[in-house]
Scaffold this motif. Structure first.
Motif, PDB file in Angstrom:
ATOM      1  N   ASP A  53       0.690  -1.213   0.008  1.00  0.00           N
ATOM      2  CA  ASP A  53       0.059  -0.197   0.058  1.00  0.00           C
ATOM      3  C   ASP A  53       0.903   1.406   0.224  1.00  0.00           C
ATOM      4  O   ASP A  53       2.162   1.284   0.009  1.00  0.00           O
TER       5      ASP A  53
ATOM      6  N   GLY B  17       3.780  -2.354   6.755  1.00  0.00           N
ATOM      7  CA  GLY B  17       3.189  -2.909   7.949  1.00  0.00           C
ATOM      8  C   GLY B  17       4.360  -3.774   8.592  1.00  0.00           C
ATOM      9  O   GLY B  17       4.955  -4.620   8.149  1.00  0.00           O
TER      10      GLY B  17
ATOM     11  N   ILE C 237      -2.559  -3.403   8.483  1.00  0.00           N
ATOM     12  CA  ILE C 237      -2.806  -3.931   6.866  1.00  0.00           C
ATOM     13  C   ILE C 237      -3.987  -4.716   6.589  1.00  0.00           C
ATOM     14  O   ILE C 237      -4.655  -4.580   5.649  1.00  0.00           O
TER      15      ILE C 237
END
Length: 425
Positions: free
Chosen positions: A106, A115, A212
């Motif tokens: 992401d 993450g 996440i």
């Protein structure tokens, strides 16, 4: 003072304007050469110190450089993830001291989202075993309290003016300014801002692994599930334990066992994995990207050549004004060696003066810019005596100046005595 030195000094003093400009040109060329060399050396050291204290990096089967790029530099994407079960088995190995998982995929406004767990802030090392420090705030809390908490790197915070308490939205996609969809329904709250490290961490938004999973709880196969929307307050009712991770940083109890553990992971039976030694792979990566530093050094060398060419041009141009002087010297018994020695001594004097002034300029500039370089780029360039490599470069400049004096020396000797004594109209 010997006669040659006296003649050299008087000749330089008589042409002080042109000589001064030549010295300035040589000084600037030397300053650029040594400055680039110091930045190049420090950049290499900083590159090698991007990550330290980590014995192994583990990811899905692939090339070592590719694994290093996406796990440490957050560039590119992994061809596959590794399962959480495999990570747990590796963590259970008797030689393993700690494991820090990282998950990518992401982004936030062009910056990568990482993450991980709170152990990342304790275990990640850079430079000479430096730890990550907070400029403000704290690390995100463990799940379930810290699911929607985020920590931002120094560059992210500076770019967007972020501070504690602000809310940000993550995007699905790997960054680069392009995303497939925003997770606007599940914003994160910034709870910490990191100090600048000069590493990729500065350009990263860090969240928990559970965070996440939480923003993708109503997603499937990389896309939102049509007609399904799970509110943030309902996320905790679902299983948001991590299923896979992109890679993992591993520290061993004893570094002597690093090759044995690496072999165990590379032959892992549960799934195909790759374990790399960060230091060795960093050197391999630098051999690929280090061409740019060599090109920069070559450009600096060309600048020095131009400066020395200016030195030759000034000396050759001044011969027209010195024809009578040189003819008188020859009439008084000066031979080829004396004429050549005089011009070589002048050239060396100008080069030595240029080198000295160039070193002063470099050190003054270093003293003025070192705090900014350290804060913005993580380059710790300090004021120092010339290193062995720098002395070699300065010696080459001095030798080149001596060779440069051969051209005007030979030209001066070829002027005949009669030509020098003749008055031109």
């Amino acid at each position: 003072m010997s006669p040659v030195w006296h003649l050299c000094w008087r000749s330089i003093a008589n042409r002080r304007l042109s000589v001064g400009l030549t010295v300035v040109a040589v000084a600037l060329a030397v300053a650029m050469l040594i400055g680039v060399e110091r930045l190049r050396t420090e950049a290499r050291h900083a590159f090698a110190r991007t990550i330290s204290g980590t014995d192994l990096i583990v990811g899905a089967r692939g090339g070592p450089v590719q694994l290093l790029l996406y796990s440490v530099f957050h560039m590119g994407d992994a061809t596959n993830n590794m399962s959480w079960q495999s990570l747990q088995q590796i963590a259970a190995l008797p030689q393993v001291n700690w494991v820090v998982p990282v998950s990518l995929g992401d982004s936030h406004r062009g910056f990568r989202v990482l993450g991980t767990t709170s152990a990342f802030f304790e275990r990640y090392r850079y430079a000479e075993d430096e730890t990550i420090a907070f400029a403000a705030g704290r690390s995100f809390s463990a799940a379930p309290e810290g699911i929607f908490e985020a920590v931002v790197g120094a560059e992210v915070a500076a770019r967007f003016g972020y501070a504690e308490g602000q809310r940000i939205v993550l995007s699905h996609g790997s960054g680069g300014g392009v995303s497939f969809s925003d997770h606007a329904d599940k914003p994160f709250t910034i709870v910490g801002v990191l100090k600048r490290t000069g590493t990729p961490v500065d350009r990263t938004v860090l969240v928990s692994l559970e965070g996440i999973e939480a923003i993708h709880v109503d997603w499937q196969a990389g896309a939102p599930i049509p007609g399904v929307h799970i509110a943030p307050e309902q996320v905790r009712k679902f299983d948001i334990a991590p299923k896979t991770v992109t890679a993992a940083l591993i520290g061993l109890k004893n570094r002597v066992t690093v090759f044995r553990v690496q072999r165990q992971i590379n032959t892992f039976a549960a799934e195909p994995l790759t374990a790399i030694l960060p230091g060795a792979t960093l050197q391999e990566l630098w051999s690929l990207v280090g061409v740019a530093e060599q090109a920069l050094l070559a450009v600096s060398a060309l600048v020095v050549v131009v400066g020395l060419a200016g030195l030759v041009a000034v000396m050759v141009a001044s011969l027209g004004e010195r024809r009578r002087e040189l003819a008188i010297l020859r009439a008084l018994g000066a031979g080829p060696r004396q004429i050549l020695a005089l011009l070589m001594l002048e050239s060396m004097s100008l080069a030595v003066a240029g080198i000295f002034i160039g070193l002063v300029v470099v050190n003054v500039g270093t003293a003025a810019l070192s705090p900014w370089l350290a804060a913005e780029y993580g380059l710790h360039v300090g004021v120092s005596w010339p290193s062995t490599a720098e002395l070699g470069l300065l010696g080459a400049v001095l030798a080149a100046s001596v060779l440069a004096s051969v051209v005007p020396g030979v030209r001066a000797y070829r002027y005949s005595l009669a030509d020098g004594m003749t008055i031109r109209i």
